[in-house]
Design an enzyme around this catalytic site. Sequence first.
Site, PDB file in Angstrom:
ATOM      1  N   HIS A  53      36.619  60.231  56.673  1.00  0.00           N
ATOM      2  CA  HIS A  53      36.088  59.187  57.561  1.00  0.00           C
ATOM      3  C   HIS A  53      34.599  59.442  57.833  1.00  0.00           C
ATOM      4  CE1 HIS A  53      40.168  57.633  58.959  1.00  0.00           C
ATOM      5  NE2 HIS A  53      40.456  58.682  58.208  1.00  0.00           N
TER       6      HIS A  53
ATOM      7  N   ASP B  56      35.704  53.187  63.936  1.00  0.00           N
ATOM      8  CA  ASP B  56      36.752  53.381  62.935  1.00  0.00           C
ATOM      9  C   ASP B  56      37.963  52.556  63.358  1.00  0.00           C
ATOM     10  OD1 ASP B  56      38.703  54.565  61.195  1.00  0.00           O
ATOM     11  OD2 ASP B  56      37.410  56.342  61.072  1.00  0.00           O
TER      12      ASP B  56
ATOM     13  N   ALA C 297      33.988  72.134  46.537  1.00  0.00           N
ATOM     14  CA  ALA C 297      33.037  71.802  45.464  1.00  0.00           C
ATOM     15  C   ALA C 297      32.132  70.644  45.882  1.00  0.00           C
ATOM     16  CB  ALA C 297      33.815  71.400  44.214  1.00  0.00           C
TER      17      ALA C 297
ATOM     18  N   HIS D 290      44.791  63.781  45.001  1.00  0.00           N
ATOM     19  CA  HIS D 290      45.791  63.373  45.992  1.00  0.00           C
ATOM     20  C   HIS D 290      45.626  61.893  46.353  1.00  0.00           C
ATOM     21  CE1 HIS D 290      42.228  63.579  48.383  1.00  0.00           C
ATOM     22  NE2 HIS D 290      42.848  63.396  49.523  1.00  0.00           N
TER      23      HIS D 290
ATOM     24  N   TRP E 165      41.108  57.921  49.597  1.00  0.00           N
ATOM     25  CA  TRP E 165      40.321  56.754  49.169  1.00  0.00           C
ATOM     26  C   TRP E 165      38.913  57.132  48.711  1.00  0.00           C
ATOM     27  CZ3 TRP E 165      41.021  52.856  46.558  1.00  0.00           C
ATOM     28  CH2 TRP E 165      40.130  51.787  46.515  1.00  0.00           C
TER      29      TRP E 165
ATOM     30  N   SER F  52      37.984  59.954  47.338  1.00  0.00           N
ATOM     31  CA  SER F  52      38.100  60.583  46.012  1.00  0.00           C
ATOM     32  C   SER F  52      38.357  59.522  44.948  1.00  0.00           C
ATOM     33  CB  SER F  52      39.241  61.600  46.005  1.00  0.00           C
ATOM     34  OG  SER F  52      38.956  62.635  46.911  1.00  0.00           O
TER      35      SER F  52
ATOM     36  N   ASP G 179      47.729  56.680  53.498  1.00  0.00           N
ATOM     37  CA  ASP G 179      47.385  55.575  52.590  1.00  0.00           C
ATOM     38  C   ASP G 179      47.527  55.948  51.115  1.00  0.00           C
ATOM     39  OD1 ASP G 179      45.297  57.435  53.129  1.00  0.00           O
ATOM     40  OD2 ASP G 179      43.858  56.082  52.183  1.00  0.00           O
ATOM     41  N   GLN G 180      47.634  57.256  50.830  1.00  0.00           N
ATOM     42  CA  GLN G 180      47.527  57.713  49.438  1.00  0.00           C
ATOM     43  C   GLN G 180      48.663  57.198  48.549  1.00  0.00           C
ATOM     44  OE1 GLN G 180      47.377  61.881  50.423  1.00  0.00           O
ATOM     45  NE2 GLN G 180      45.558  61.558  51.684  1.00  0.00           N
TER      46      GLN G 180
HETATM   47  N1  UDP Z   1      35.317  66.677  48.840  1.00  0.00           N
HETATM   48  C1  UDP Z   1      34.256  67.483  48.528  1.00  0.00           C
HETATM   49  N2  UDP Z   1      34.519  68.685  47.949  1.00  0.00           N
HETATM   50  C2  UDP Z   1      35.764  69.118  47.682  1.00  0.00           C
HETATM   51  C3  UDP Z   1      36.857  68.286  48.006  1.00  0.00           C
HETATM   52  C4  UDP Z   1      36.592  67.057  48.571  1.00  0.00           C
HETATM   53  O1  UDP Z   1      33.098  67.129  48.733  1.00  0.00           O
HETATM   54  O2  UDP Z   1      35.906  70.230  47.172  1.00  0.00           O
HETATM   55  C5  UDP Z   1      35.040  65.370  49.462  1.00  0.00           C
HETATM   56  C6  UDP Z   1      35.316  64.251  48.505  1.00  0.00           C
HETATM   57  O3  UDP Z   1      34.172  64.012  47.713  1.00  0.00           O
HETATM   58  C7  UDP Z   1      35.660  63.097  49.431  1.00  0.00           C
HETATM   59  C8  UDP Z   1      36.229  63.782  50.659  1.00  0.00           C
HETATM   60  O4  UDP Z   1      35.912  65.156  50.564  1.00  0.00           O
HETATM   61  O5  UDP Z   1      34.501  62.367  49.762  1.00  0.00           O
HETATM   62  C9  UDP Z   1      37.732  63.672  50.771  1.00  0.00           C
HETATM   63  O6  UDP Z   1      38.056  62.405  51.198  1.00  0.00           O
HETATM   64  P1  UDP Z   1      39.324  61.634  50.669  1.00  0.00           P
HETATM   65  O7  UDP Z   1      39.319  60.302  51.326  1.00  0.00           O
HETATM   66  O8  UDP Z   1      39.349  61.619  49.195  1.00  0.00           O
HETATM   67  O9  UDP Z   1      40.550  62.516  51.121  1.00  0.00           O
HETATM   68  P2  UDP Z   1      40.979  63.239  52.492  1.00  0.00           P
HETATM   69  O10 UDP Z   1      40.272  64.534  52.531  1.00  0.00           O
HETATM   70  O11 UDP Z   1      40.580  62.320  53.618  1.00  0.00           O
HETATM   71  O12 UDP Z   1      42.443  63.396  52.356  1.00  0.00           O
END
Ligand code: UDP
Length: 501
Positions: free
Chosen positions: A27, A126, A376, A393, A396, A398, A417-418
């Site tokens: 978010h 949000d 990363a 996973h 959104w 990603s 939501d996944q």
């Molecule tokens: N992300 C990152 N490095 C990592 C893993 C995730 O920068 O090693 C970032 C990814 O680029 C994304 C966010 O963390 O922008 C994860 O958001 P997402 O909505 O995919 O999943 P959530 O973490 O909310 O389940």
Amino acid sequence: MSNMEPQLLSLPPPPRVLIFPFPCQGHVNSMLNLAQLLCLSGLHVTFLNSDHNHDRLVRHTDIQARFACYPGFQFNTITDGLPVEHPREGESILELCFSVNSITRPLFREMLVSGQFGLVNCIIADGIMGYTIDIANELGIPIFHFRTISACSFWAFFSIPQLIEAGEIPIKERCVFVTTEGNEDMDALVKSVPGMETFLRSRDLPSFCRCSDVSNPVLQLVKNETQQSPRARALILNTFEDLEGPILSQIRTQCPTTYTIGPLHAHRKTRLAKHATNTLQSSSNSSSLWEVDRSCMTWLDQQPLLSVVYISFGSLAVLTRDQLIEFWYGVVNSKKNFLWVRRLDSTPGNKEGESEDIPVELVEGTKERGYMVGWAPQEEVLAHKAVGGFLTHSGWNSTLESIVAGVPMVCWPYFADQQVNSRFVSEVWKLGVDMKDLCDRTIVEQMLNDLMVERREEFVKSTAEMVGLSRRSVSEGGSSYCNFDRLIEDIKLMSMESPQC
Ligand code: UDP
């Protein structure tokens, strides 16, 4: 003194927008991108972070430098209502939802009433915090809702009352984290989410629908908060018309003013390039709440073109040891090169410095073809020429980052939501395969093989087409680009109504 000067001096300052994200990595990422876009358009922005996230953001990024060039930008903080040591991940994230609702909510109102944010002409909150509408209305401040999820997930969330009415949920005797392998009921098509009747199965409904009773507090919370969005002045979504057009038409029957302005991370880049000065370009775009390990970029540089599977389950998912081992065998047995993000806290009981007792063939296989990091620089990783697939996973952010980079996906949705996103990735957009509810080494191996070898050509074609559409949407004249310009004009107009103006 020239004639112009007195007039210039009397010009009102640009509107100030208060941005209030739900306190989670995904978010915060997308709302910081939105904040920067608003700043680039000359608006003033107050970004309200949780104390907990703000500390981590400042510790692990150069966020202050990223926003230093916008004189109208400021951070404010508020408690998320949980103690510092709370894990804020996995199942425990539900406690965060409830504490934000009970503790942060009244505090937010108090801070607005007491003028702690200074002048606020407009709020972008949000949408999962639906209560913000009542507070804004009470104080006469125009409010927009921003949902950080896909349009398809938002629409599935929005349809929960119809799903209950039709008896399609609760999904019998299932709860959020229970495995549903081999359950035929789960493959039955769901009829109460308009526009998805031909492909959405019970299995693909948001994870909260897997509960024993419709009075389940999480289901109720998500339903009630999502139902608030039509009461906002407008809905803002991080998506684009060419990706989710048909579902957006459905949403617009309930939220007629819906701005699609994504993919925001790519949109931000387009606008930055237009405004670029050296200062703007030199700061990084990281919004990470974890320390980024950039050594993986050097490792990627040494790998052959499109040979690497990038593996990440985002910021919240927690794998059981069994799941971890099944994935690990599947990946090693597939004989693909891999870069795996394993957050230190992503397997229960995994503590810094403790040995994990991992089978020797996995340790050897990892030495041979793999690289692991705790966190990363994901956008950069996905854009790297060595990366050819993403085991994800289906969060959104990603998913959008993968779409823009043209990387096909093996989806293993964890929660929320996944489940919906992964169905769209595989069945609607054809950008990958969905491994939902299965976690078995032979299936992991087979799906990675499908993605990287057997069905490679098919995915190269579909992902390349979507890259083109996503990039066009955020280029000058594209749908998201134009919608964003419209949004700015609307914010300016509405801000004039604000009593604080
Ligand atoms: N992300 C990152 N490095 C990592 C893993 C995730 O920068 O090693 C970032 C990814 O680029 C994304 C966010 O963390 O922008 C994860 O958001 P997402 O909505 O995919 O999943 P959530 O973490 O909310 O389940």
